[in-house]
Design a protein around this motif. Structure first.
Motif, PDB file in Angstrom:
ATOM      1  N   LYS A1192      36.216  32.787  37.163  1.00 16.97           N
ATOM      2  CA  LYS A1192      37.319  33.677  37.513  1.00 16.97           C
ATOM      3  C   LYS A1192      37.045  34.320  38.871  1.00 16.97           C
ATOM      4  CE  LYS A1192      38.524  34.869  32.725  1.00 16.97           C
ATOM      5  NZ  LYS A1192      38.690  35.994  31.750  1.00 16.97           N
ATOM      6  N   PRO A1193      37.801  33.966  39.886  1.00 16.18           N
ATOM      7  CA  PRO A1193      37.596  34.604  41.196  1.00 16.18           C
ATOM      8  C   PRO A1193      38.002  36.079  41.158  1.00 16.18           C
ATOM      9  CG  PRO A1193      38.810  32.534  41.416  1.00 16.18           C
ATOM     10  CD  PRO A1193      38.787  32.880  39.959  1.00 16.18           C
ATOM     11  N   TYR A1194      37.202  36.921  41.863  1.00 17.60           N
ATOM     12  CA  TYR A1194      37.555  38.338  41.905  1.00 17.60           C
ATOM     13  C   TYR A1194      37.691  38.873  43.334  1.00 17.60           C
ATOM     14  CZ  TYR A1194      32.539  39.186  42.654  1.00 17.60           C
ATOM     15  OH  TYR A1194      31.277  39.203  43.155  1.00 17.60           O
ATOM     16  N   LEU A1248      40.936  40.308  44.202  1.00 20.79           N
ATOM     17  CA  LEU A1248      41.763  39.345  43.488  1.00 20.79           C
ATOM     18  C   LEU A1248      41.572  39.582  41.998  1.00 20.79           C
ATOM     19  CD1 LEU A1248      43.590  36.827  43.985  1.00 20.79           C
ATOM     20  CD2 LEU A1248      41.554  35.443  43.693  1.00 20.79           C
ATOM     21  N   SER A1249      42.644  39.619  41.256  1.00 22.28           N
ATOM     22  CA  SER A1249      42.568  39.828  39.810  1.00 22.28           C
ATOM     23  C   SER A1249      43.264  38.673  39.123  1.00 22.28           C
ATOM     24  CB  SER A1249      43.234  41.159  39.420  1.00 22.28           C
ATOM     25  OG  SER A1249      43.195  41.333  38.019  1.00 22.28           O
ATOM     26  N   THR A1250      42.473  37.836  38.416  1.00 25.56           N
ATOM     27  CA  THR A1250      43.037  36.674  37.722  1.00 25.56           C
ATOM     28  C   THR A1250      43.319  36.957  36.248  1.00 25.56           C
ATOM     29  OG1 THR A1250      40.796  35.879  37.307  1.00 25.56           O
ATOM     30  CG2 THR A1250      41.917  35.075  39.275  1.00 25.56           C
ATOM     31  N   ASP A1251      43.039  38.189  35.781  1.00 25.23           N
ATOM     32  CA  ASP A1251      43.325  38.534  34.388  1.00 25.23           C
ATOM     33  C   ASP A1251      44.045  39.873  34.372  1.00 25.23           C
ATOM     34  OD1 ASP A1251      41.268  40.250  35.048  1.00 25.23           O
ATOM     35  OD2 ASP A1251      39.765  39.135  33.913  1.00 25.23           O
ATOM     36  N   ALA A1252      44.048  40.510  33.205  1.00 24.43           N
ATOM     37  CA  ALA A1252      44.801  41.752  33.066  1.00 24.43           C
ATOM     38  C   ALA A1252      44.093  42.948  33.684  1.00 24.43           C
ATOM     39  CB  ALA A1252      45.068  42.019  31.576  1.00 24.43           C
ATOM     40  N   ASN A1253      42.849  42.811  34.028  1.00 24.18           N
ATOM     41  CA  ASN A1253      42.103  43.934  34.593  1.00 24.18           C
ATOM     42  C   ASN A1253      42.583  44.247  36.004  1.00 24.18           C
ATOM     43  OD1 ASN A1253      40.528  44.023  32.260  1.00 24.18           O
ATOM     44  ND2 ASN A1253      39.057  42.530  33.103  1.00 24.18           N
TER      45      ASN A1253
END
Length: 1777
Positions: A1192-1194, A1248-1253
Motif C-alpha cells: 500500500k503506497p503512502y 497518499l492514502s489508498t485506504d480509509a485512513n
C-alpha cells in the motif's frame, strides 16, 4: 592592474561635457541637478584597501555603467567593478539614484561579495599598497631569462593549469611565512601575483626566488617549483634555512609515530635533545670549496629530520681548508643512526670535497667524528652530490655502508626512451636514500628503447626494501618514458628485489604522471609470472580482433611451414599451402575466448579435439569449442574446452598427434594466424608497430610508429594489383603514405611513389611494405618511432602487424553487388538466364523493358552460375535507413546468415522508394520456408519502412516474393527492428506468423534489477526467432527488482519450443541482473512454456565470464481457468504528470519518482528526460510502472537532477491510477521544482492514502546547521542532507537557501533551512554530504538540530557531529552519518506560556567549565591540536561527549593556567543531570608534546550561579608520565558557593576570554581544601578495573592475516574510553597484554577476545588503520559481547576502510547502532537447609561503591537480605533461617 588609492574627495567627470538632468523617484533631493553625494567605495574581501572617496552627481556621470567604468580604473579587481552592494551584501545597487549621501558601499567583480571590517578599512593605506607600474622592459627581461627550477622530488610534479599550494617566506626572515593557493586560470599575469603577495606579506615584493637562490621569472616556472618560494624586494637573495616540511622526499621513516614527547623543562635555557653542534671540515685539495647551499639530514629511531640548510652571516664558508661550525635544532628524533650531507648543486663552483664531519649533541654531550674524504660533485668521483654515513649508537647494530645495484628496464615500445634526468628514491626498513639522480649508466646512452641500464647507488643499508619512487624532470612531449621495471640487488643480504611498473611516465600518456611509486614483489618466482601474464594480456588486446565473428582465418604451423587443412578423406593435417581452399576457417564466437573454427568450404565441419587428437567434426558439437591462449610471440594455442589440457598438435610431418605424446622431437601446438581479406580495396586498418602503438601521420606530415591505436592512425587501402596497395590516411583524405627523396611521410598524392608491395610473414603474422618505385627499400622505424626508408635486414624495425578496422570488398566475390556495378549489367545477366532457361515467373521489377532487350547485341558470352548464387532485391518504402541491414534465410535442411547487405549511409543504399539488388551466396539448405531481415538501429536515421523482398536463384530463375509493408523502427509500428516473413505457396503461407508473449521475472534479491539491454532468442522445432532485444516503447523502468515484465515478439511459427537463449549486456557491476525465470505463451494458446533461470548475469563458468545462457524447457503449464484481468494487472499503476502553462514551465532535466509503501520503497524510478520531448509547457505525460512489492503506497516524492539549460519545472498536478483496483488519485502540486524559483527545492513530497485512513501530514522541517568556531571551519561547497525516520526518508535534499544568512556555512554561523516532507515519524539519523565542488571545500560541522511541529507539539532533535567533512582532514570523508542522540519531548502543556518561557531562558544559559593545570605541567607547543573532551555525570543522568574547542589565536593548557569554556545548556540539559557526581575528562594525544598536569576541573551552572562543583585530580594526564593515561575520572563531594559576575552567553562551545594565571598559593597540595572548596582526596584513574569482551568483526577483503597489521580499535563508553592496538603473530591475533585468546576465522568473520577497562555502556568505536601496512577491506559491522553483563553492542559501518587522505594512519568513527541483553538461565534446585550455607560470589568490580546482598528462596519462604562480603569467589557464611 595597478592599484591607486586616495584619501581626498575627488570629483569624477564623465566623458562628455554635456549634462543631463536625472530625476529620482526615491530621494527628493536628487531633483536638484547641482546636488552631489559624497560616497566611499571599498573592495570586496580586502580590509586593507582604504577605500575610494568620490563625489557622485547626475552631472559627473550620465549612467550607472559610467560609474562602474570609472571605479574599475581605481579599484583593483581581476575583471573590473561589475557589482556594487551595501556593506553587508544584502542590497544590490543598480542605479545612481539608489546611492545615499555619506554612505559606504562594496565593489566586486561578481555577484557574491565578501564582507569586510569597514572600521579597519577606513584607516590610512599601508606602504605595501602603493601602486607599482608594470614595466614593459621588465616583462621582456622576464621572458628572456627563463631558468630551470626544482629538480625532481617526490611532490614537485604538478599538472599545469591546476591549483597548487605555496609556502612563501620573507627574504632573510624565516619566521615570516604565509600559505597561498595559486590557480593559473584565475591569475592574469606574474605581476598580478607579485601584487597579491605584497598584500599578503605587507611589504612591496618585486622578486621571487627558490629556496636555493634561483630566480623565478614567470608563472610557468612558479608552477614547476617545489612549492616553497622566497619573496624579496629590490635587495638580493639572502640565504637561510627556509624549511617547508612537505617539500622533501621522504619526510619521515615509514611506520614511525608522528608524535614527539619532550621531557619537562622549567627554564627556557634548559638543553634540548634536538640541539646539535656541527663542524664541517673542507679538504685542502684544489677547488675543494663550494658555492652551493649545503644541507644535512639526521635519521633517528623516532623519525627523520627535515633538511637543515647550513648558512652563516659570514660569506666565506665551505672554503678550501676551512672548518665551519653551526648550531642547529632538529627536535627529538630519537637515537641517531645515520646522516646524509649534500648540497643543491647551485652557484658557479658547486663541487665540494668534504673531509670530515664532527657532531656534538648538546643535550647528552655525545660526540661523533665521521670521516668522509669524498667529492660531492657531478664532475668527480661517482657524480653524487650527497653522501650517507652511519652514526655509531649505543646498544644498536651499526648499519653498514653498501652499494645498491639498480637495473632500470625501459620498455620495448617505440619512443619509450627518454633524454630527461631520471631520479630515484629507495625506501626500506631503515628509512630511505633520498632523491638521487641516476647517472653513469653502463650503456653509452641511457634509457633507450628496450634497454636495461645498470647504476650503482651508495647508501647506508636500508634493511628490507619495500618501495621505489622513480620519475624524471622532462615536461616536453619528447621526454616521455615507458618504464617496464626496476631491479635492485642488495649485496649485504644477497637478495634481489623486483619493482614492476609497465606504465608511461609521460604528461601526454595515461594519467599524465611523470613520477611512479612502485611496490616490491614478494615471491622470487612471482616477477617472471607477473611479467608473462601482463604480456599475455597486452597481446590478447592486440590480437583479439582476428577472432571476431565470421572472420576467415588460416593457421600456419611453424614445424611444417604449411597450413592446417581438411583433407578430402575428412582428416586433418598441417600440410596445406596458402591457396588451399580447405585450409580456410570461419570464426564463430561462443563466449569469452571460446571459438568454433568452421571450414569455409565444408560448412558443416569444424576443427575439434576427439580423444586428444585433432579431427573434423560437426560444428554443432561441444568438442568443436576451442579455448584460445595467446602467447607473447603472437601465436595461439587451441585447447579443448571439453577436455582441458588437450590442445591441437602436429608433428614435423604434419600429422596430428596427442600433445601428451612422448618421443617426438618436433611437436608443435603453437600456430601463427593469418586473416583473409585484410588488404581488399576499401578496407580500413591499423599498421600496428607494437601491442599498443601504430603507424600514424603526424601534424608535420611525417609518419611515426609511436602513434596511438586510434582514428588518427587509420589507413584506407587502395588495391592496385596483386599484393600492391596504396594507403590513404582516414583523418586526412588524399594524403597517402609514400617514400620519396629519402624521406618517408604522408604527403603523397596517389602516384607511383605511394605504391607498396605487401610481403606477408606467416611466421608471426606481420607484413613489410616495400616501395614499388625504389626496389629493396622498405618503410622502417627509428628507435624514437620516426618512419624512415630502410633496407630490410631481418630486424623488427621494418615489420608491421595489420589490424582490420573495417573489411573491404573484393570485386569478384562478396555478399552484395558493388556500388560501381551498373544496373545494365545485372539486367543483361537476367536476359542471358532467360535465353538459356526459357520463361520463368519473376517479379516485374527484376526484368528489364523489352525495348532495351531488343536493342542489345546477342553476341555476348553467357555466364555460368552455381547452385549457390542468388540475387536479393530489397524495395524501400517512404522512409530509408542509415543502419546496417542483415538477412537470414531458413530452409528444411538448415539456415544461412547473417548476410550483411550493407549500411544505408554508405553507397546510397536503402533510400526512399529505391530498389537495391545484391548478389549473395546461399548454400543448399533444402526447401525455403522463411526469411528474417532487420537492422541494428545505428546511424542518424535508423527508421526504415520495408515494402518488399525478392529472392531469385540465378541458376534456375526460381523466385520467392515476400511482401513486408511494415516499419522496422523503435518509434514506429510495433517497435521491433526485425521481422520474419514466411514463404507463400499457391497463395497460402507454409507456416503462419504468430505472436509470442514473453514474461520475464526479475528476482526479488537486493540490487537484482538492471538497466542494461536484455535479449532473447527462441528455439523450436522449426529453427529460431533470432536475437531480439526486449523493450517496450515509452517504458524506462524495465527489469526492476521483483518485477514481471511482459513483451511480445512476432515470428514465423517455431512449433513446439525447446529452449531459449537469454542474455544481458551488462558492462558494470551496477548493471548485473538476477533473472528468476522466463514464461512464454503462444498467442491463442492457454499452455505456457516455463524456463527456470535463477542466476545472475553475467556469470562465471570455467574461469570465463559469460553474458548469455541457454535455458531448457522445464515444464508446460496448463491453466484450469482463465486468469482474472485484475490479477494480470496486479501492481500496475499509471502515472500522469501535468506540466503548467506558465512561461518556461517545462524542463530539460531528468525526472525521477520515488514511491513509499507499507512493505518497501520503489527506489528511484527514471520517468524520462525533458531533452527527449517530455515535460514540455502545458503537456501531459503518462507512464506505466509496477509497484506490486510496495503493498500500500503512502507517499510519493518527485523531482529532477537539475541538469540541462532549463532545469526549473512547474508541476501542476500528478494523477495516479491503480490498474488492478481502478482507484484514481489526483494530487495537486502547483509548485516550482527548481533552484531559481519558490523555495529553491527540486523535490516535492505528497501524501497518499489508498485506504480509509487519513493521509499523513505534510510537515516543514526546520534544519539548524551549526558551523564550528575553529579556524577554516567554513565551506563554500554544496551541502546535501537526507533525513531518516521510522516512516522512511526525505530523499537527498540540497541545502540551498539559508533563512537569515546570505553566505552559508561560515565560521561560528548558524544557518537555518526548511525542507518540506511527509511526516517521517520519529527521526533516527541524517546523512550529510559536502560535494567539494569549489575551492576551500573543507567544512567542520559542529552539530545539526532539526525542529518541527506535528499534531500541535514542538519537537527538537539533536545530531552532534564535531567532525571534518574534508578530503584532506581526518579520515578524508565528505559524508557523515549522524544519529539522533538526544530529543526534546513535546511540551505537555502548550498553553502554559510561562513554562515555555522559562524553558527558553533555561536553554539560553551557558555552563562554565574551568580547567586548572599545575606549574610543573608540560608547555604544549601545539596545544591547540590537542582535543579535550569531557562527560559530566549527575544524579539523574549524563551528557554526551563535549569537546572543549579552542580559539586558534589563543594558547590553552599552559602550565599554571586556568582555561574557561562556555557550553550551551542545550548540550547539557538534553537529559536532566540533577546533582553533579563525577566527570570523565580526556584528550586525543594530538600535537607536539600533548599532555598536562591536571589539578582540578571546576563546573558552574552559569556565570552568575552561586553553586560550583570542584573535581580534583592532581596527577598527570599524559600517555608517558604519571599514570600513563589520557583519560581520567574525577569525583566531587558536593557543591560549594562562590560569587561570580553575570556575563552574556555566546555561541555553542565558544571559549571565554582567557583569564590571568592563577597564583600557585591558592592550593596547598592534593587533598587540601582552601577558600571553602571541598576536594576529593583519592581520585581514581579509569584503568583500575576491567572486563572481558568478545569482538566479532564482519567484513571482506582480508587476503591474509598480515592485512590486519595496521588495525587498532578505540572504545568509548559512558565511563571513559580505551585504545587497543592489534598485532599479528603467525595465525593468532594479539592485542598487547589485553588480549587473552582469539584467532581469525577465514575471511568473512574475524573473532578475538579482549580484556579491557570497564567503560560502562559502550557508545562508539574508533577503528584506526595503518595505510602503509594494510590493503583496503570492507567492514560490515563490529559486535562486542560483554560477558559479565550479557550485553551485545553492534556497531555497523557497511563501507570500505581504505586510504582516503594523504595520512599514513587514518581513523573511522563508528557509532553504536543497537544493543541487546541476553537473559541468563535460572537454575532451580531442591536442597534441605539447616540454617547455614557457604556462599561464593564471582563478579566484576565497578568504580561506584555498591552494597550487594543475597536473598535465598525456599518452599517455606525467603531469607532477609544477606550482605555479600566479597566478589572474589572466597566463601563466606551468611545466616539462612
Amino acid at each position: 592592474m595597478s592599484e591607486t588609492t586616495s584619501t581626498n574627495i575627488s570629483v569624477a567627470q564623465a566623458n562628455s561635457t554635456d549634462s543631463i538632468q536625472v530625476s529620482s523617484t526615491q530621494h527628493s533631493r536628487m531633483t536638484d541637478p547641482g546636488f552631489a553625494k559624497k560616497i566611499c567605495f571599498y573592495k570586496s574581501g580586502d580590509p586593507r584597501f582604504s577605500g575610494i572617496k568620490m563625489v557622485v552627481s547626475n552631472r559627473s556621470f550620465k549612467t550607472f555603467d559610467a560609474l562602474l567604468d570609472s571605479l574599475s580604473k581605481k579599484v583593483p579587481l581581476p575583471f573590473g567593478v561589475r557589482n556594487i552592494t551595501t556593506p553587508r551584501g544584502i542590497h544590490h545597487i543598480t542605479a545612481l539614484e539608489e546611492l545615499e549621501d555619506g554612505k559606504a558601499y562594496i565593489c566586486s567583480h561578481q555577484r557574491k561579495i565578501k564582507p569586510i571590517n569597514l572600521e579597519r578599512a577606513s584607516k590610512k593605506p599601508l606602504l605595501w599598497q602603493s601602486s607599482r607600474p608594470i614595466s614593459a622592459r621588465r616583462r621582456v627581461m622576464q621572458l628572456a631569462r627563463q631558468n630551470e627550477v626544482a629538480p625532481f622530488q617526490k611532490e614537485n610534479t604538478v599538472v599545469l593549469g591546476s591549483s597548487k599550494n605555496f609556502v612563501i617566506f620573507k627574504n632573510g626572515d624565516k619566521e615570516c611565512r604565509q600559505n597561498l593557493v595559486l590557480n593559473k586560470k584565475s591569475i592574469q599575469n606574474f605581476d598580478a601575483f607579485l601584487d597579491q603577495i605584497s598584500e599578503l606579506l605587507q611589504f612591496p615584493v618585486y622578486k621571487l626566488y627558490s629556496t636555493d637562490g634561483r630566480r623565478i621569472l614567470s608563472t610557468h616556472a612558479l608552477l614547476l617549483s617545489s612549492g616553497t618560494v622566497v619573496a624579496a624586494g629590490r635587495e638580493p637573495f639572502k640565504p637561510g634555512n627556509y624549511e617547508s616540511e612537505r617539500e622533501f622526499l621522504p619526510a619521515k621513516l615509514p611506520g614511525i609515530s608522528h608524535r614527539v614527547f619532550p621531557k619537562p623543562r622549567s627554564k627556557s635555557e634548559m638543553k634540548s635533545p634536538g640541539k646539535w653542534k656541527i663542524s664541517l671540515f673542507t679538504s685542502e685539495v684544489p677547488s675543494a670549496g663550494t658555492t652551493s647551499q649545503v644541507y644535512i639530514i639526521f635519521y633517528g629511531h623516532l623519525r627523520a629530520s627535515a633538511p637543515v640548510f647550513l648558512y652563516s652571516n659570514d660569506e666565506e664558508i665551505f672554503h678550501s681548508g676551512h672548518e665551519d661550525t653551526f648550531d642547529i635544532n632538529i627536535g627529538d628524533i630519537g637515537e641517531v643512526y645515520k646522516i646524509r650531507i649534500g648540497h643543491t648543486n647551485s652557484g658557479d663552483s658547486p663541487g665540494w670535497h668534504c673531509e670530515e664531519v664532527q657532531l656534538l649533541n648538546i643535550f647528552s654531550n655525545e660526540q661523533f667524528c665521521i670521516k668522509i674524504n669524498r667529492w660531492l660533485s657531478r664532475d668527480a668521483d661517482d657524480g653524487e652530490i650527497c653522501r650517507e654515513v652511519p652514526v655509531p649508537s649505543h646498544g644498536h647494530f651499526k648499519l653498514p655502508l653498501t652499494k645498491y645495484k639498480i637495473e632500470v628496464v625501459t620498455g620495448d615500445l617505440w619512443n619509450a626512451g627518454t633524454e630527461a634526468n631520471v631520479y630515484i628514491s629507495l625506501q626500506g626498513q631503515y628509512g630511505d636514500t633520498g632523491s638521487r639522480q641516476l647517472q653513469k649508466s653502463n650503456k653509452p646512452k641511457p634509457f633507450t628503447k628496450g634497454q636495461t641500464d645498470t647504476f650503482f647507488l651508495e647508501a647506508v643499508h636500508l634493511g628490507d626494501l619495500h618501495t621505489v619512487i622513480i620519475g624524471h624532470d622532462g615536461l616536453e612531449s619528447e621526454n616521455g618514458w615507458y618504464l617496464e621495471k626496476v631491479i635492485v640487488y642488495d649485496e649485504v643480504k644477497d637478495k634481489e628485489y623486483t619493482f614492476p611498473c609497465f606504465r608511461w611516465l609521460d604528461e601526454g600518456e595515461e594519467d599524465g604522471k611523470i613520477v611512479r611509486k612502485l611496490s616490491v614483489t614478494e615471491e622470487t618466482d612471482f616477477p617472471a609470472r607477473y611479467e608473462l601474464e601482463v604480456k599475455k594480456k597486452e597481446m590478447w588486446t592486440a590480437e583479439r580482433w582476428k577472432y571476431q565473428n565470421q572472420n576467415s582465418l588460416q593457421f600456419y604451423c611453424k614445424a611444417t611451414g604449411k597450413f592446417i587443412r581438411f583433407t578430402p578423406n575428412g582428416s586433418v593435417d598441417a600440410l596445406g599451402d596458402k591457396k588451399d581452399k580447405y585450409g580456410i576457417f570461419d570464426t564463430l564466437v561462443k563466449r569469452g575466448k571460446v571459438r568454433v573454427f568452421r571450414s569455409h568450404h565444408i560448412r558443416h565441419l569444424a576443427l575439434a579435439i576427439d580423444k586428444g587428437i585433432v579431427a573434423a567434426m560437426d560444428n554443432s558439437g561441444i568438442l568443436c569449442e576451442l579455448q584460445l591462449h595467446i602467447h607473447p610471440n603472437r601465436c595461439v594455442t587451441l585447447e579443448s574446452t571439453r577436455m582441458p589440457g588437450m590442445t591441437i598438435s602436429f608433428n614435423s610431418d604434419g600429422e596430428p598427434v596427442n600433445d601428451d605424446t612422448r618421443g617426438y622431437a618436433g611437436i608443435a601446438n603453437e600456430f601463427s594466424v593469418h586473416v583473409k581479406g585484410m588488404f581488399h580495396s576499401g578496407a580500413v586498418l591499423l599498421l600496428a608497430t607494437s601491442w599498443s602503438q601504430a603507424l600514424c601521420l603526424r601534424p608535420d606530415g611525417f609518419c611515426s610508429g609511436a602513434g596511438k591505436q586510434k582514428v588518427e592512425s587509420y589507413w584506407r587501402v587502395h588495391k592496385i594489383g596483386p599484393a600492391v596497395c596504396m594507403f590513404e590516411n582516414v583523418t586526412h583524405p588524399r594524403m597517402f603514405l609514400r617514400i620519396k627523396n629519402g624521406s618517408c611521410n604522408g604527403e603523397g598524392a596517389g602516384d607511383e611513389y605511394c605504391q607498396f608491395k605487401v610481403e606477408k610473414n606467416y611466421e608471426n603474422g606481420s607484413v613489410t611494405l616495400e616501395s614499388i618505385r625504389s626496389k629493396g627499400i622498405y618503410i622502417g622505424l627509428l628507435p624514437n618511432g620516426l618512419a624512415k626508408p630502410m633496407i630490410h635486414t631481418g630486424e623488427q624495425n621494418t615489420v608491421f602487424y595489420p589490424q582490420v578496422i573495417k573489411f573491404g570488398r573484393e570485386k569478384p566475390t562478396g555478399t552484395s553487388a558493388t556500388l560501381s556495378q551498373k544496373r545494365e549489367e545485372i539486367l543483361q545477366e537476367d536476359e542471358v538466364i532467360e535465353a538459356r532457361q526459357g520463361p520463368v515467373a519473376q517479379s516485374p521489377s527484376a526484368s528489364p523493358p523489352s525495348s532495351k532487350r531488343a536493342r542489345r547485341q546477342s553476341g555476348h558470352e553467357i555466364p555460368v552460375y552455381s547452385s549457390n548464387d542468388w540475387k536479393v532485391s530489397v524495395l524501400t518504402g517512404s522512409a530509408g535507413t542509415s543502419a546496417n541491414v542483415t538477412l537470414w534465410v531458413y530452409g528444411s535442411k538448415g539456415s544461412t546468415g547473417p548476410i550483411n547487405l550493407g549500411k544505408g549511409d554508405k553507397g546510397r543504399l536503402f533510400q526512399p522508394r529505391q530498389e537495391d539488388e545484391f548478389k549473395v551466396e546461399i548454400p543448399s539448405i533444402g526447401k525455403l520456408y522463411k526469411i528474417r531481415i532487420g537492422h541494428d538501429g545505428s546511424g542518424d536515421h535508423p527508421e526504415w519502412e520495408l515494402k518488399q523482398i525478392i529472392l531469385r536463384k540465378m541458376k534456375t530463375g526460381k523466385t520467392f516474393t515476400f511482401e513486408a509493408n511494415r516499419w522496422l523502427s523503435k518509434s514506429q509500428g510495433n517497435g521491433d527492428l526485425m521481422c520474419e516473413l514466411p514463404v507463400v505457396e499457391d497463395g497460402a503461407v507454409i507456416y503462419p506468423v504468430v505472436k509470442y508473449e514473453i514474461s520475464v521475472y526479475t528476482g526479488d534479491l537486493e540490487q537484482a534489477g538492471t538497466q542494461a539491454p536484455v535479449h532473447i532468442c527462441l528455439y523450436g522445432e522449426r529453427g529460431d526467432s533470432g536475437k531480439r532485444y526486449l523493450f517496450r516503447p515509452n517504458s524506462l523502468n524495465l527489469f526492476q527488482q521483483g518485477q514481471v515484465d511482459v513483451f511480445e515478439i512476432e515470428a514465423v511459427s517455431l512449433g513446439k519450443l525447446q529452449r531459449v537463449l537469454l542474455g544481458c549486456e551488462a558492462n558494470h557491476k551496477s548493471e548485473y541482473w538476477y533473472c528468476e525465470k522466463v514464461i512464454i505463451r503462444e498467442q491463442g494458446e492457454l499452455s505456457k512454456y516455463i524456463f527456470n533461470c535463477e542466476r545472475w548475469f553475467p556469470y562465471t563458468e570455467q574461469g570465463s565470464l559469460h553474458s548469455e545462457i541457454e535455458l531448457l524447457k522445464q515444464e508446460m503449464e496448463l491453466p484450469s481457468e482463465v486468469e482474472h484481468p485484475s490479477k494480470a494487472n496486479e501492481g500496475e499503476w499509471k502515472i500522469t504528470l501535468v506540466t503548467g502553462n506558465c512561461p518556461n514551465a517545462g524542463t530539460d532535466a531528468t525526472v525521477f519518482l520515488h514511491v513509499y509503501g507499507t512493505e518497501a520503497s520503489s527506489g528511484p524510478i527514471i520517468l524520462g528526460s525533458g531533452s527527449h520531448q517530455l515535460f514540455n509547457v502545458n503537456s501531459v505525460d503518462t507512464f506505466q510502472i509496477n509497484l506490486k512489492k510496495l503493498h500500500k503506497p503512502y507517499k510519493i516524492r518527485i523531482g529532477h537532477d537539475n541538469s540541462g539549460d532549463h532545469a526549473d519545472w512547474y508541476l501542476e498536478e500528478i494523477k495516479l491510477y491503480n490498474m488492478s483496483s481502478d482507484q484514481e488519485f489526483c494530487l495537486p502540486v502547483n509548485r516550482w521544482l527548481g533552484e531559481e524559483h519558490d523555495d529553491g527545492d527540486t523535490w516535492r513530497e505528497l501524501p497518499l492514502s489508498t485506504d480509509a485512513n487519513d493521509p499523513l501530514q505534510l510537515l516543514d522541517y526546520e534544519i539548524h546547521v551549526h558551523t564550528d568556531t575553529i579556524s577554516d571551519a567554513d565551506a563554500e561547497s554544496n551541502v546535501y542532507i537526507q533525513v531518516f525516520g521510522t516512516r522512511g526518508d526525505s530523499g537527498k535534499r540540497k541545502l540551498h537557501k539559508s533563512k537569515f544568512q546570505t553566505v552559508k556555512f561560515q565560521k561560528e554561523q548558524v544557518d537555518i533551512f526548511c525542507i518540506q516532507a511527509v511526516s517521517l515519524g520519529t527521526l533516527q539519523k541524517i546523512l550529510l554530504r559536502c560535494d567539494g565542488s569549489r575551492n576551500g571545500n573543507g567544512w567542520f560541522l559542529d552539530k545539526v538540530i532539526i525542529q518541527y511541529t506535528e499534531d500541535g507539539n514542538l519537537h527538537k532533535v539533536l545530531f552532534p557531529c564535531s567532525r571534518w567533512l574534508d578530503e584532506k582532514q581526518e579520515d578524508g570523508r565528505t559524508e557523515r552519518e549522524l544519529y539522533a542522540t538526544e530529543r526534546e519531548n513535546p511540551e505537555k502543556d502548550i498553553g502554559d506560556k510561562n513554562t515555555a518561557s522559562d524553558e527558553v531562558i533555561k536553554q539560553e544559559k551557558l555552563w562554565n567549565i574551568q580547567i586548572t593545570t599545575a606549574n610543573d605541567s608540560l608547555q604544549c607547543l601545539q596545544s591547540n591540536e590537542m582535543k579535550v573532551n569531557v562527560v559530566i555525570y549527575g544524579s539523574d543522568g549524563k551528557t554526551n561527549d563535549i569537546f572543549l574547542l579552542q580559539n586558534s589565536e589563543t594558547q590553552y593548557f599552559f602550565p599554571g593556567s586556568k582555561d574557561e569554556f562556555l557550553v550551551d545548556s542545550f548540550e547539557l540539559e538534553a537529559v536532566s543531570l540533577g546533582q553533579l557526581k563525577k566527570v570523565v575528562l580526556g584528550h586525543d594525544r594530538e600535537g607536539y608534546g600533548a599532555g598536562m598536569y591536571l589539578k582540578m576541573v571546576t563546573i558552574k551552572e552559569s556565570e552568575d550561579s552561586v553553586t560550583e562543583w570542584v573535581f580534583p585530580f592532581w596527577n598527570w594526564l599524559d600517555s608517558h608520565m604519571g599514570l600513563c593515561q589520557t583519560v581520567c575520572k574525577l569525583y566531587t563531594t558536593g557543591g560549594v558557593f562562590n560569587r561570580h559576575q553575570e556575563e552574556n552567553g555566546v555561541s555553542v562551545l565558544k571559549p571565554t576570554q582567557k583569564p590571568a594565571r592563577a597564583p600557585e598559593e591558592q592550593l596547598d597540595g592534593p587533598g587540601r581544601c582552601l577558600q571553602g572548596k571541598r576536594l576529593s582526596t583519592s581520585p581514581v584513574p579509569i584503568a583500575q578495573l576491567g572486563g572481558l569482551w568478545i569482538i566479532d568483526i564482519t567484513g571482506s577483503g582480508f587476503e591474509s592475516v598480515e592485512n590486519l597489521n595496521g588495525l587498532s580499535l578505540s572504545f568509548y563508553g559512558n565511563r571513559g574510553k580505551v585504545q587497543v592496538e592489534v598485532t599479528i603473530s603467525e595465525n593468532t591475533l594479539q592485542v598487547k597484554d589485553e588480549l587473552q585468546v582469539g584467532t581469525i576465522i577465514k575471511v568473512q568473520v574475524d573473532v578475538f577476545t579482549v580484556k579491557a577497562v570497564y567503560l560502562g555502556q559502550l557508545q562508539k568505536i574508533v577503528v584506526g588503520v595503518n595505510n602503509l601496512e594494510s590493503d583496503p577491506w570492507f567492514l560490515e559491522k563490529i559486535v562486542v559481547k560483554e560477558d559479565y553483563t550479557s550485553t551485545n553492542y553492534t556497531f555497523r559501518y557497511n563501507d570500505w576502510n581504505t586510504r582516503l587522505s594523504g595520512e599514513e594512519f587514518t581513523e573511522s568513527v563508528i557509532m553504536l547502532t543497537e544493543s541487546s541483553v541476553e537473559a541468563n538461565n535460572i537454575n532451580s534446585f531442591n536442597a534441605p537447609t539447616k540454617g547455614k550455607w557457604q556462599l561464593r560470589v564471582l563478579g566484576t568490580p565497578t568504580l561506584e561503591d555498591v552494597d550487594l546482598s543475597v536473598v535465598v528462596f525456599g518452599k517455606n519462604g525467603k531469607t532477609s537480605p544477606q550482605n555479600v562480603t566479597n566478589i572474589n569467589w572466597d566463601s563466606f557464611l551468611p545466616l539462612l533461617s
